[in-house]
Scaffold this active site. Structure first.
Site, short mmCIF file in Angstrom:
data_model
loop_
_atom_site.label_atom_id
_atom_site.label_comp_id
_atom_site.label_asym_id
_atom_site.label_seq_id
_atom_site.Cartn_x
_atom_site.Cartn_y
_atom_site.Cartn_z
N SER A 67 0.62 -0.88 0.09
CA SER A 67 0.03 0.10 0.39
C SER A 67 1.01 1.24 -0.23
CB SER A 67 -0.96 0.07 1.25
OG SER A 67 -1.71 1.18 1.41
N ASP A 295 -3.49 6.23 -2.43
CA ASP A 295 -2.48 5.70 -2.48
C ASP A 295 -1.87 4.23 -3.16
OD1 ASP A 295 -3.72 3.99 -1.23
OD2 ASP A 295 -3.30 3.51 0.65
N ASP A 299 -6.71 2.59 -1.86
CA ASP A 299 -7.83 1.84 -1.20
C ASP A 299 -8.05 2.95 -0.65
OD1 ASP A 299 -5.95 1.69 0.88
OD2 ASP A 299 -6.54 -0.06 1.72
N ASN A 402 -7.13 9.31 7.51
CA ASN A 402 -6.35 9.19 6.23
C ASN A 402 -7.11 8.89 4.74
OD1 ASN A 402 -6.84 6.52 6.15
ND2 ASN A 402 -4.79 6.09 7.15
N THR A 535 1.92 -1.00 10.47
CA THR A 535 2.80 -1.03 9.06
C THR A 535 3.89 -0.34 8.73
OG1 THR A 535 1.00 1.26 8.52
CG2 THR A 535 -0.05 -0.64 7.57
#
Ligand code: G16
Length: 568
Positions: A67, A295, A299, A402, A535
């Site tokens: 991502s 991004d 998503d 975000n 992440t």
């Protein structure tokens, strides 16, 4: 478990030894690491996906992506039968599987889990598990995909279907569609969202089936990721002349996520590469220029305008504002359907509308939503938590600041809406009530109910702005964000931070929360919290206050505390 199955796992897994001296952990959205150490993890997640498919007797998805992370990282996300994230109950098994030291240890874990979960294994070679595979554009994606296939092939009767290079939300959508018995190719995805977009636009008096018309212009930064190619395809289907795609990542254009994309734009609040003075937004009558960023795996979505006084600064329209826009629209349409003047139709059904945010939601957005009379709940970061909460409502709208979010509609709401529409189309065809029902029906198909989806979200925003007759400025001015700052702190061990209350309080290390509270007390409208990222190998710091200086200073003081408590 039969010997034949055990020896197959032993044979294949011996080619995928785990990296030495690394503890892998299932994070906010699956495993994510430097791609060079992920092969054995992805192989093992292939096994897990096959077992999950056997257990649920449904199609499962496995997506190779990291991502928003840098290009050298990669990762793996799993889509459950509903199209949502892997059930949290299976995460501890995923952790143990990824960290099993040798093939024997791996077999023991699998045997124990299969027995505990009562997973029906098949030996007769019948196709009994199916996993859809997808990957983003990272160079490491192809070899990791092969490892995933080998993991799936290690379980007798499991088959993988390679869907190619897709966005994460496309793969989740395909899994959901397959399990609902619908057609589930990429073409079907594009067709559903473009048809429902057209249907929505057709209900707006100034008819248009284009993304945007006239002097309006939308410029989309695609993070040099998979969203670029897909948005170009969608634009073609929509004849979207007024949409410009930048940072598409095609033909070697720019580096993935490097000073581009939704994560960069939202966190740094400056223009992505490829944007500048020529993109300063104007808002004269119908003429306006708005920008959006996706991004790396498409998503997440944020909007922004380039500020006229300083070309690198932007006015950000984040996930909180998207949530507000969607909530206002849905509430309005329900109001038309059920309001005073509405013709009373089938029954007295009262759909429960709820909105879900995280601690990152700007305080001003939460106040705004509550003032609209909406039920607002907070969960920890990670769409897996927000999605689960939103599914408890008839209409659950969730968004992280975000830009990751979507709308979920319950089966009972859908049945009611369809019945209302049927009734209205015979008693008052073309009435405002019927149009409201048709708009809501279009939204249930336009929005990706499996997971947050930047492409379908973008069309939703465009359609709603057009419907409202709003410019991006009008949307942005719904409320004034409290100034905020996000920082990252590198620490020796991020697992040393343990939080509670939807991540708003730190339980460990002891003493740090009191110290954070003392800093917060110095600021007007101050709020701050810390949490370990799931992440990246960092601690995230969030602060907001009544002025930007105060928010920056609070974030800096809290970051110093993190360093003192965790690095000394
Ligand atoms: C993933 C999750 C999001 C989460 C984000 C950041 O996003 O799907 O729900 O907000 O990670 O998580 P963290 O703060 O723990 O690093 P993505 O788009 O990177 O997959």
């Amino acid at each position: 478990m039969k010997e034949e199955q055990k020896s197959l796992i032993l044979k294949i897994s011996s080619q995928y030894p785990p990296p030495q001296g690394v503890k892998l952990s299932y994070g906010t959205a699956g495993f994510r690491e430097d791609a060079s150490i992920l092969v054995s993890t992805v192989y093992r997640v292939g096994i897990l996906a096959a077992l999950r498919s056997l257990k649920t007797q449904s199609v499962i998805g496995l997506m190779i992506t990291a991502s928003h992370n840098k290009v050298n990282d990669n990762g793996v996300k799993i889509a459950d039968p509903s199209g949502g994230m892997l059930t949290q109950d299976w995460e501890p098994f995923a952790d143990r599987l990824a960290n099993a030291q040798d093939p024997q240890n791996l077999i023991e874990l699998i045997v124990e889990f299969v027995e505990k979960e009562n997973i029906p294994l098949h030996w007769d070679g019948m196709r009994s598990a199916e996993i859809l595979l997808g990957r983003d554009t990272r160079p490491s994606g192809e070899s990791l995909l092969q490892a995933a296939k080998q993991g799936i092939d290690s379980i007798i009767g499991a088959v993988s279907v390679d869907m190619g290079i897709v966005t994460t939300p496309q793969l989740h959508w395909m899994v959901r569609a397959r399990n609902q018995g619908m057609k589930a190719t990429e073409f079907d995805y594009f067709q559903q969202i473009s048809d429902s977009f057209r249907c929505f636009m057709g209900l707006i008096p100034t008819k248009s089936d284009q993304v945007s018309e006239g002097a309006d212009k939308l410029i989309v930064d695609c993070a040099n990721g998979v969203g670029g190619e897909k948005l170009i395809a969608l634009k073609k289907m929509l004849n979207g002349k007024a949409m410009e795609v930048r940072n598409s990542g095609l033909e070697g254009e720019g580096e993935l996520n490097e000073r581009v994309g939704a994560d960069f734009v939202q966190k740094e609040k400056v223009v992505p590469l490829g944007f500048g003075t020529e993109d300063v937004g104007i808002s004269i009558l119908l003429s306006e220029l708005r920008c959006a960023s996706l991004d790396g795996d498409a998503d997440r979505l944020v909007y922004f305008t380039v500020a006229s006084n300083n070309t690198s600064r932007i006015d950000l329209v984040d996930g909180d504002k998207m949530l507000s826009l969607f909530a206002i629209f849905i509430k309005d349409q329900i109001g038309i359907l059920k309001g005073e003047g509405a013709k009373k139709t089938t029954n007295n059904y009262e759909p429960r509308l709820g909105v879900v945010q995280t601690a990152y939601a700007n305080g001003a957005s939460t106040d705004y939503l509550k003032n609209l009379g909406l039920e607002v709940v907070l969960t920890p970061t990670g769409v897996k938590y927000l999605h689960e909460k939103a599914a408890q409502y008839d209409i659950g709208i969730y968004f992280e600041a975000n830009g990751h979010g979507t709308i979920l509609f319950s089966q009972s709401f859908l049945s009611w809406l369809e019945a209302e529409n049927k009734e209205l189309s015979s008693t008052s065809k073309g009435s405002e009530e019927q149009k409201a029902a048709l708009r809501l029906l279009a939204v249930t198909k336009l929005i990706n109910q499996a997971v947050g989806d930047a492409l379908s979200g973008l069309l939703m925003v465009e359609a709603i702005l057009k419907h409202m007759g709003w410019s991006i400025h009008k949307w942005s001015e719904l409320y004034q964000d409290l100034p905020s700052r996000m920082l990252k702190v590198i620490v020796k061990d991020r697992t040393a931070v343990v939080t509670t209350n939807a991540e708003t309080e730190v339980v460990k290390p002891t003493g740090i929360q009191d110290a954070i509270n003392a800093e917060i007390a110095k600021c007007s409208r101050g709020r701050s919290f810390i949490r370990p990222s799931g992440t990246e190998d960092i601690i995230r710091v969030y602060a907001e206050a009544s002025t930007q200086e105060a928010a920056d200073s609070l974030a800096n003081s809290v970051a110093k505390l993190v360093d003192q408590f965790l690095n000394s």
